[in-house]
Design an enzyme around this catalytic site. Structure first.
Site, PDB file in Angstrom:
ATOM      1  NE  ARG A  37      -0.116  17.182 -13.593  1.00 19.35           N
ATOM      2  CZ  ARG A  37       0.388  16.365 -12.678  1.00 19.35           C
ATOM      3  NH1 ARG A  37      -0.064  16.399 -11.450  1.00 19.35           N
ATOM      4  NH2 ARG A  37       1.325  15.508 -12.981  1.00 19.35           N
ATOM      5  NE  ARG A  57      -3.769  -2.264   2.150  1.00 19.86           N
ATOM      6  CZ  ARG A  57      -3.388  -3.378   2.746  1.00 19.86           C
ATOM      7  NH1 ARG A  57      -2.265  -3.404   3.439  1.00 19.86           N
ATOM      8  NH2 ARG A  57      -4.133  -4.442   2.661  1.00 19.86           N
ATOM      9  CG  HIS A 102       1.312  16.857 -25.026  1.00 18.57           C
ATOM     10  ND1 HIS A 102       2.170  17.937 -25.079  1.00 18.57           N
ATOM     11  CD2 HIS A 102       1.992  15.877 -24.364  1.00 18.57           C
ATOM     12  CE1 HIS A 102       3.300  17.617 -24.458  1.00 18.57           C
ATOM     13  NE2 HIS A 102       3.219  16.379 -24.019  1.00 18.57           N
ATOM     14  CG  HIS A 134      -1.351  12.414 -27.183  1.00 25.29           C
ATOM     15  ND1 HIS A 134      -2.051  13.005 -26.157  1.00 25.29           N
ATOM     16  CD2 HIS A 134      -0.135  12.107 -26.676  1.00 25.29           C
ATOM     17  CE1 HIS A 134      -1.283  13.058 -25.081  1.00 25.29           C
ATOM     18  NE2 HIS A 134      -0.116  12.521 -25.370  1.00 25.29           N
ATOM     19  CD  GLU A 146      -3.947  16.118 -16.156  1.00 24.24           C
ATOM     20  OE1 GLU A 146      -3.419  15.116 -15.659  1.00 24.24           O
ATOM     21  OE2 GLU A 146      -3.817  16.452 -17.329  1.00 24.24           O
ATOM     22  CG  HIS A 164       5.758  12.147 -25.941  1.00 23.30           C
ATOM     23  ND1 HIS A 164       4.386  12.158 -26.092  1.00 23.30           N
ATOM     24  CD2 HIS A 164       6.059  13.135 -25.059  1.00 23.30           C
ATOM     25  CE1 HIS A 164       3.884  13.117 -25.320  1.00 23.30           C
ATOM     26  NE2 HIS A 164       4.879  13.718 -24.686  1.00 23.30           N
ATOM     27  CE  LYS A 206      -0.773  13.339 -14.837  1.00 21.08           C
ATOM     28  NZ  LYS A 206      -1.143  13.666 -16.232  1.00 21.08           N
ATOM     29  CG  ASN A 241      -2.194  17.911 -21.736  1.00 18.47           C
ATOM     30  OD1 ASN A 241      -1.229  17.197 -21.462  1.00 18.47           O
ATOM     31  ND2 ASN A 241      -3.361  17.801 -21.145  1.00 18.47           N
ATOM     32  CE  LYS A 248       4.837  17.348 -14.982  1.00 18.60           C
ATOM     33  NZ  LYS A 248       5.110  16.017 -15.532  1.00 18.60           N
ATOM     34  CD  GLU A 269       7.179  16.975 -23.300  1.00 15.28           C
ATOM     35  OE1 GLU A 269       6.521  17.942 -22.854  1.00 15.28           O
ATOM     36  OE2 GLU A 269       6.644  15.949 -23.773  1.00 15.28           O
TER      37      GLU A 269
HETATM   38  N1  LIG Z   1       4.951  10.348 -15.236  1.00 17.76           N
HETATM   39  C1  LIG Z   1       4.886  11.387 -16.032  1.00 17.76           C
HETATM   40  O1  LIG Z   1       4.449  12.470 -15.673  1.00 17.76           O
HETATM   41  C2  LIG Z   1       5.401  11.232 -17.434  1.00 17.76           C
HETATM   42  C3  LIG Z   1       5.621  12.377 -18.213  1.00 17.76           C
HETATM   43  C4  LIG Z   1       6.152  12.217 -19.486  1.00 17.76           C
HETATM   44  C5  LIG Z   1       6.431  10.934 -19.955  1.00 17.76           C
HETATM   45  N2  LIG Z   1       6.208   9.854 -19.177  1.00 17.76           N
HETATM   46  C6  LIG Z   1       6.506   8.491 -19.654  1.00 17.76           C
HETATM   47  O2  LIG Z   1       7.890   8.429 -19.888  1.00 17.76           O
HETATM   48  C7  LIG Z   1       8.129   7.467 -20.916  1.00 17.76           C
HETATM   49  C8  LIG Z   1       9.095   8.069 -21.899  1.00 17.76           C
HETATM   50  O3  LIG Z   1      10.293   8.386 -21.218  1.00 17.76           O
HETATM   51  P1  LIG Z   1      11.694   8.471 -21.967  1.00 17.76           P
HETATM   52  O4  LIG Z   1      11.563   9.367 -23.128  1.00 17.76           O
HETATM   53  O5  LIG Z   1      12.694   8.744 -20.935  1.00 17.76           O
HETATM   54  O6  LIG Z   1      11.828   7.002 -22.600  1.00 17.76           O
HETATM   55  P2  LIG Z   1      12.603   5.683 -22.116  1.00 17.76           P
HETATM   56  O7  LIG Z   1      12.517   5.492 -20.684  1.00 17.76           O
HETATM   57  O8  LIG Z   1      12.108   4.595 -22.993  1.00 17.76           O
HETATM   58  O9  LIG Z   1      14.118   6.026 -22.519  1.00 17.76           O
HETATM   59  C9  LIG Z   1      14.451   6.217 -23.872  1.00 17.76           C
HETATM   60  C10 LIG Z   1      15.625   5.315 -24.281  1.00 17.76           C
HETATM   61  O10 LIG Z   1      16.834   5.851 -23.761  1.00 17.76           O
HETATM   62  C11 LIG Z   1      17.537   4.845 -23.037  1.00 17.76           C
HETATM   63  N3  LIG Z   1      18.295   5.547 -22.009  1.00 17.76           N
HETATM   64  C12 LIG Z   1      17.819   6.092 -20.865  1.00 17.76           C
HETATM   65  N4  LIG Z   1      18.774   6.772 -20.250  1.00 17.76           N
HETATM   66  C13 LIG Z   1      19.887   6.661 -20.993  1.00 17.76           C
HETATM   67  C14 LIG Z   1      21.212   7.151 -20.867  1.00 17.76           C
HETATM   68  N5  LIG Z   1      21.550   7.964 -19.864  1.00 17.76           N
HETATM   69  N6  LIG Z   1      22.111   6.822 -21.815  1.00 17.76           N
HETATM   70  C15 LIG Z   1      21.764   6.054 -22.861  1.00 17.76           C
HETATM   71  N7  LIG Z   1      20.524   5.559 -23.047  1.00 17.76           N
HETATM   72  C16 LIG Z   1      19.597   5.872 -22.122  1.00 17.76           C
HETATM   73  C17 LIG Z   1      16.451   3.942 -22.540  1.00 17.76           C
HETATM   74  O11 LIG Z   1      16.964   2.677 -22.177  1.00 17.76           O
HETATM   75  C18 LIG Z   1      15.533   3.904 -23.745  1.00 17.76           C
HETATM   76  O12 LIG Z   1      16.023   3.013 -24.707  1.00 17.76           O
HETATM   77  C19 LIG Z   1       6.794   7.113 -21.497  1.00 17.76           C
HETATM   78  O13 LIG Z   1       6.418   5.835 -21.035  1.00 17.76           O
HETATM   79  C20 LIG Z   1       5.856   8.163 -20.958  1.00 17.76           C
HETATM   80  O14 LIG Z   1       4.542   7.693 -20.781  1.00 17.76           O
HETATM   81  C21 LIG Z   1       5.698   9.978 -17.934  1.00 17.76           C
HETATM   82 ZN   LIG Z   2       4.844  15.232 -23.237  1.00 13.08          ZN
END
Ligand SMILES: NC(=O)c1ccc[n+]([C@@H]2O[C@H](COP(=O)([O-])OP(=O)(O)OC[C@H]3O[C@@H](n4cnc5c(N)ncnc54)[C@H](O)[C@@H]3O)[C@@H](O)[C@H]2O)c1
Ligand SMILES: [Zn+2]
Length: 364
Positions: A239, A119, A246, A250, A235, A263, A141, A243, A225, A183
């Site tokens: 918030r 939990r 976005h 999307h 949200e 993205h 999130k 977007n 942010k 971003e």
């Molecule tokens: N929680 C939130 O508020 C929020 C906001 C935006 C995005 N997200 C989520 O985040 C995800 C996207 O995140 P991302 O763009 O970081 O993608 P990711 O985590 O897939 O990383 C992108 C790639 O880079 C590699 N990588 C990571 N760090 C590295 C480093 N230092 N050196 C070399 N390679 C590295 C990873 O292994 C992967 O192959 C999505 O699932 C999205 O839904 C969440």
């Molecule tokens: Zn985004």
């Protein structure tokens, strides 16, 4: 050369430390770990690069680790279960702490594991992509994807602290870096024209991964942010500004098939479209649309939707977003650079023009 900012959320407040080589500093972790048990979660790409440094910094604790496969397609309940398996097999108790080492995928999954294990237990984020440092590590999130929708299973759960180590960005590939910069530019466009102007001045330094420039951009982005999230943690209103670009983005991501466009790349094209539509209403000067387009292009990002995405395709895909807000389509549009607002009273005929590549924006 280090910055610390605080995300103000009452008793859930936490610090974000930004700077080079933070992952090796034991003192940054210690205040946030209650017990002796620490579970490190990373993936097969990031673990070989940085896990050892984290292990050394945490050498006094009972350390266990889970290394997950790399990719958005593994952000599922099934893969998440491996974290629970490791926690239970090692008899981790409620005062344990999870440490997420990786990009947004690892951060979201580890955060959700922490939100639901017994939990709710503590977790520390070590975001290693620019996108994760400026976006997913702020706001709480967490979650995983479902076959029927992205991020559909999750929870709000704030980390105890975030270590945004700028040195880890050295190994990130250029395309991922640019996707994160999209971003960063978004924050300038939403609320901070001076930050946007700073980005125009310093884009070359950012692309060269200059430490000072990165620290400044990450700090500004997290601050922006964090302020928006503090005003609207769950949200309901403000918030939604996050977007910007976005809704269009999307549609591009889905329309092209996940994984084709990153993205951040889709959001970049989406922000140009939002600027274009704002200008067609006479809200944003045409010259500012050019500034938006030029800055994104300099960051190595796409500035128009792909050819495959025609008007009908956009309208069909955006209707899904529309359903999600239960009413008319709402878009984030701009009155000026640094001044965005959520808008449902835009002119649908002008939206049609924005979606039609045959009708480029003219005039000044
Ligand atoms: N929680 C939130 O508020 C929020 C906001 C935006 C995005 N997200 C989520 O985040 C995800 C996207 O995140 P991302 O763009 O970081 O993608 P990711 O985590 O897939 O990383 C992108 C790639 O880079 C590699 N990588 C990571 N760090 C590295 C480093 N230092 N050196 C070399 N390679 C590295 C990873 O292994 C992967 O192959 C999505 O699932 C999205 O839904 C969440
Ligand atoms: Zn985004």
């Amino acid at each position: 050369m280090r910055k610390t900012l605080k995300v103000e959320l009452g008793e859930r407040s936490y610090p974000i430390h930004i700077g080079p080589d933070l992952i090796s500093e034991s003192e940054l972790y210690q205040p946030h770990i209650r017990g002796r048990q620490v579970m490190l979660v990373s993936n097969v790409t990031v673990a070989p690069l940085y896990l050892q440094a984290v292990r050394e910094a945490l050498s006094g604790y009972q350390l266990e680790q889970v290394i997950l496969p790399d990719g958005e397609e593994f952000k599922t309940l099934e893969v998440l279960n491996r974290i629970f398996d490791a926690l239970l097999e090692n008899r981790f108790n409620r005062s344990c702490c999870l440490v997420a080492l990786g990009g947004g995928v690892i951060g979201d999954m580890t955060g959700f594991a922490a939100a639901s294990y017994q939990r709710g237990v503590d977790f520390i984020q070590i975001p290693t992509t620019l996108l994760a440092q400026v976006d997913s590590s702020v706001g709480g999130k967490t979650g995983v994807n479902h076959a029927l929708g992205k991020n559909m299973i999750g929870a709000f759960h704030q980390p105890r602290c975030v270590l945004a180590d700028t040195r880890t960005l050295d190994t990130l590939d250029d395309r991922q870096l640019s996707a994160g910069i999209a971003e960063v530019i978004k924050y300038g466009l939403i609320v901070d024209d001076q930050f946007f102007a700073w980005l125009e001045q310093n884009m070359d330094q950012l692309l060269a991964r200059d430490t000072q420039a990165l620290i400044y951009a990450i700090e500004k982005s997290c601050r922006c942010k964090a302020d928006i999230v503090a005003a609207d943690e769950r949200e309901s209103g403000k918030r939604a500004l996050l977007n910007l670009g976005h809704t269009f983005g999307h549609a591009i991501e889905t329309g092209m098939g996940y994984g084709q466009w990153l993205h951040g790349e889709a959001v970049a094209a989406g922000m140009v479209m939002a600027a274009d539509l704002s200008a067609r209403h006479g809200w944003l000067p045409k010259a500012d649309v050019d500034r938006v387009r030029n800055l994104l292009a300099r960051a190595g990002l796409p500035v128009a939707a792909p050819r495959e995405m025609n008007r009908d395709r956009f309208m069909a895909l955006m209707a899904v977003d529309k359903k999600a807000v239960d009413g008319g389509l709402r878009l984030v549009l701009m009155d000026a650079i640094g001044q965005s607002r959520v808008c449902s009273d835009f002119d649908p005929r002008l939206l049609e023009q924005t979606l039609n590549p045959e009708l480029p924006l003219t005039g000044s």
